[in-house]
Design an enzyme around this catalytic site. Sequence first.
Site, PDB file in Angstrom:
ATOM      1  N   ASP A  69     -13.490 -26.250  12.128  1.00 59.91           N
ATOM      2  CA  ASP A  69     -14.516 -25.946  11.121  1.00 59.91           C
ATOM      3  C   ASP A  69     -15.056 -24.547  11.348  1.00 59.91           C
ATOM      4  O   ASP A  69     -15.234 -23.764  10.422  1.00 59.91           O
ATOM      5  CB  ASP A  69     -15.750 -26.858  11.258  1.00 59.91           C
ATOM      6  CG  ASP A  69     -15.487 -28.282  10.897  1.00 59.91           C
ATOM      7  OD1 ASP A  69     -14.321 -28.657  10.885  1.00 59.91           O
ATOM      8  OD2 ASP A  69     -16.468 -28.985  10.637  1.00 59.91           O
ATOM      9  N   GLU A  92     -21.538 -24.688   4.478  1.00 62.29           N
ATOM     10  CA  GLU A  92     -22.009 -25.966   5.023  1.00 62.29           C
ATOM     11  C   GLU A  92     -22.228 -25.862   6.528  1.00 62.29           C
ATOM     12  O   GLU A  92     -23.025 -26.593   7.095  1.00 62.29           O
ATOM     13  CB  GLU A  92     -20.970 -27.045   4.713  1.00 62.29           C
ATOM     14  CG  GLU A  92     -21.499 -28.438   4.982  1.00 62.29           C
ATOM     15  CD  GLU A  92     -20.415 -29.493   4.923  1.00 62.29           C
ATOM     16  OE1 GLU A  92     -19.825 -29.654   3.850  1.00 62.29           O
ATOM     17  OE2 GLU A  92     -20.167 -30.140   5.943  1.00 62.29           O
ATOM     18  N   ASP A 115     -17.590 -25.133   1.639  1.00 62.25           N
ATOM     19  CA  ASP A 115     -17.417 -26.040   2.768  1.00 62.25           C
ATOM     20  C   ASP A 115     -16.083 -25.606   3.371  1.00 62.25           C
ATOM     21  O   ASP A 115     -15.022 -25.839   2.782  1.00 62.25           O
ATOM     22  CB  ASP A 115     -17.353 -27.491   2.272  1.00 62.25           C
ATOM     23  CG  ASP A 115     -17.134 -28.467   3.429  1.00 62.25           C
ATOM     24  OD1 ASP A 115     -16.911 -28.011   4.558  1.00 62.25           O
ATOM     25  OD2 ASP A 115     -17.182 -29.685   3.182  1.00 62.25           O
ATOM     26  N   ASP A 118     -13.537 -29.364   4.737  1.00 63.40           N
ATOM     27  CA  ASP A 118     -14.073 -30.672   4.359  1.00 63.40           C
ATOM     28  C   ASP A 118     -13.188 -31.778   4.934  1.00 63.40           C
ATOM     29  O   ASP A 118     -11.959 -31.653   4.940  1.00 63.40           O
ATOM     30  CB  ASP A 118     -14.100 -30.782   2.833  1.00 63.40           C
ATOM     31  CG  ASP A 118     -14.585 -32.127   2.376  1.00 63.40           C
ATOM     32  OD1 ASP A 118     -15.701 -32.502   2.740  1.00 63.40           O
ATOM     33  OD2 ASP A 118     -13.829 -32.814   1.670  1.00 63.40           O
ATOM     34  N   GLU A 274     -19.970 -29.116  -1.883  1.00 65.95           N
ATOM     35  CA  GLU A 274     -18.922 -30.102  -2.180  1.00 65.95           C
ATOM     36  C   GLU A 274     -18.983 -30.577  -3.633  1.00 65.95           C
ATOM     37  O   GLU A 274     -17.993 -30.497  -4.365  1.00 65.95           O
ATOM     38  CB  GLU A 274     -19.068 -31.307  -1.227  1.00 65.95           C
ATOM     39  CG  GLU A 274     -18.751 -30.938   0.220  1.00 65.95           C
ATOM     40  CD  GLU A 274     -19.313 -31.908   1.246  1.00 65.95           C
ATOM     41  OE1 GLU A 274     -20.367 -32.517   0.997  1.00 65.95           O
ATOM     42  OE2 GLU A 274     -18.713 -32.043   2.327  1.00 65.95           O
TER      43      GLU A 274
HETATM   44  P1  AHM Z   1     -17.657 -33.108   6.250  1.00 63.53           P
HETATM   45  O1  AHM Z   1     -17.866 -32.011   5.255  1.00 63.53           O
HETATM   46  O2  AHM Z   1     -18.537 -32.968   7.442  1.00 63.53           O
HETATM   47  O3  AHM Z   1     -16.228 -33.310   6.592  1.00 63.53           O
HETATM   48  O4  AHM Z   1     -18.213 -34.486   5.575  1.00 63.53           O
HETATM   49  C1  AHM Z   1     -17.918 -34.794   4.272  1.00 63.53           C
HETATM   50  C2  AHM Z   1     -16.958 -35.933   4.235  1.00 63.53           C
HETATM   51  C3  AHM Z   1     -16.281 -36.066   2.904  1.00 63.53           C
HETATM   52  O5  AHM Z   1     -15.140 -35.287   2.862  1.00 63.53           O
HETATM   53  C4  AHM Z   1     -15.962 -37.529   2.873  1.00 63.53           C
HETATM   54  O6  AHM Z   1     -15.803 -38.006   1.572  1.00 63.53           O
HETATM   55  C5  AHM Z   1     -17.153 -38.132   3.559  1.00 63.53           C
HETATM   56  O7  AHM Z   1     -17.661 -37.138   4.419  1.00 63.53           O
HETATM   57  C6  AHM Z   1     -16.808 -39.320   4.361  1.00 63.53           C
HETATM   58  O8  AHM Z   1     -17.977 -39.891   4.845  1.00 63.53           O
HETATM   59  P2  AHM Z   1     -18.007 -41.377   5.444  1.00 63.53           P
HETATM   60  O9  AHM Z   1     -17.297 -41.300   6.752  1.00 63.53           O
HETATM   61  O10 AHM Z   1     -19.470 -41.680   5.576  1.00 63.53           O
HETATM   62  O11 AHM Z   1     -17.339 -42.273   4.455  1.00 63.53           O
HETATM   63 MG    MG Z   2     -17.486 -31.544   3.616  1.00 61.53          MG
END
Ligand code: AHM
Ligand code: MG
Length: 339
Positions: A69, A92, A115, A118, A274
Amino acid sequence: MNRIITLDEFILRREKDFPFATGELTSLLRDIGVAAKIVNREVNKAGLINILGVADSENTSGDTVQKLDLYANEKLISCLQNSGECAGIASEEDETFVPLQAVGKKPSKYVVVFDPLDGSSNIDVNVSVGTIFGIYRRVTDSNDSCQLEDFLQPGTELVAAGYVLYGTSTLLVYTTGRGVNGFTLDPSIGEFCLSHRDIKIPDSGRYYSVNQGYYLKFDVEMRRYIDHCSDMNLRLRYIGSMVSDVHRMLFQGGIFLYPNTRKYPNGKLRLLYECNPLAFVVEQAGGKAITCQLQRILDIHPSELHQRVTIAIGSPLMVDEMKEFVQRYNPVIVGNGMM
Ligand code: AHM
Ligand code: MG
């Protein structure tokens, strides 16, 4: 054999359609394409070098940050900084926005939100992740450095948005508000090549995508809608990487949901980084994106950079059907006029 159209060529051709274009937006999109290639290279060799695993930090939303990231964040910022076509970014991964200015250049009239990676919890297990981005025209004086207001604009003001999916192949999908086009990275020539012209989302589909593990934490109208999806024998698909799940909806039709839960009373996903960019892409492809309280995502006026929202996004008929369930089972929302 069809002639190959590269991303750069396509972007330049499109610029000619805008008589007063200065080329700044064109350069910005190209910079994002370059950053995507660099991030793609690292994502692909993540298993080979020691950048896997969790870095010793949390992002501003309290989620654990993976090392890739941070890498993707740095690369995007440095690509956007070098060309001088971006006045600032909000990511993000960063607590606040970062003004950018190339040496000897006056600030640009655009800012970029993103982001960088993601779905990063998927990296360690070789599952698709993506980069999501949005570009806004500044609302403050472009002779000065950018301000918070430049970023806190509703999605209706997006000039361009898109995503890069690092999957079985690497795809860049973007829109400037005149349709959606997709480009596949050909690793042999190192170019994104036009592969999906004028993408249209199916009106309906066989898939629904939601973290069903949280079923009991959802409000009753969401539970009833999810029951309905199951009754209809829809297929559940949930990768845990929004960009990948929405990508499936875009091509095969379906609905992606991230409702409010007890842990995330306003939803988990971020409006700026997002939900807005993906809502712009999906709407441009003929789909819909609303909150689970029935407000159009792109109409929301953000009050803070890391604002979270609930989301239902995908095929228009399926989003409309979900809306009917909310109207039927949650009269409070209907009474509040959130529709
Ligand atoms: P991130 O940006 O830190 O990766 O988090 C976002 C992600 C999304 O891509 C995904 O749909 C979601 O978090 C999944 O969350 P969960 O594990 O609560 O279902
Ligand atoms: Mg994300």
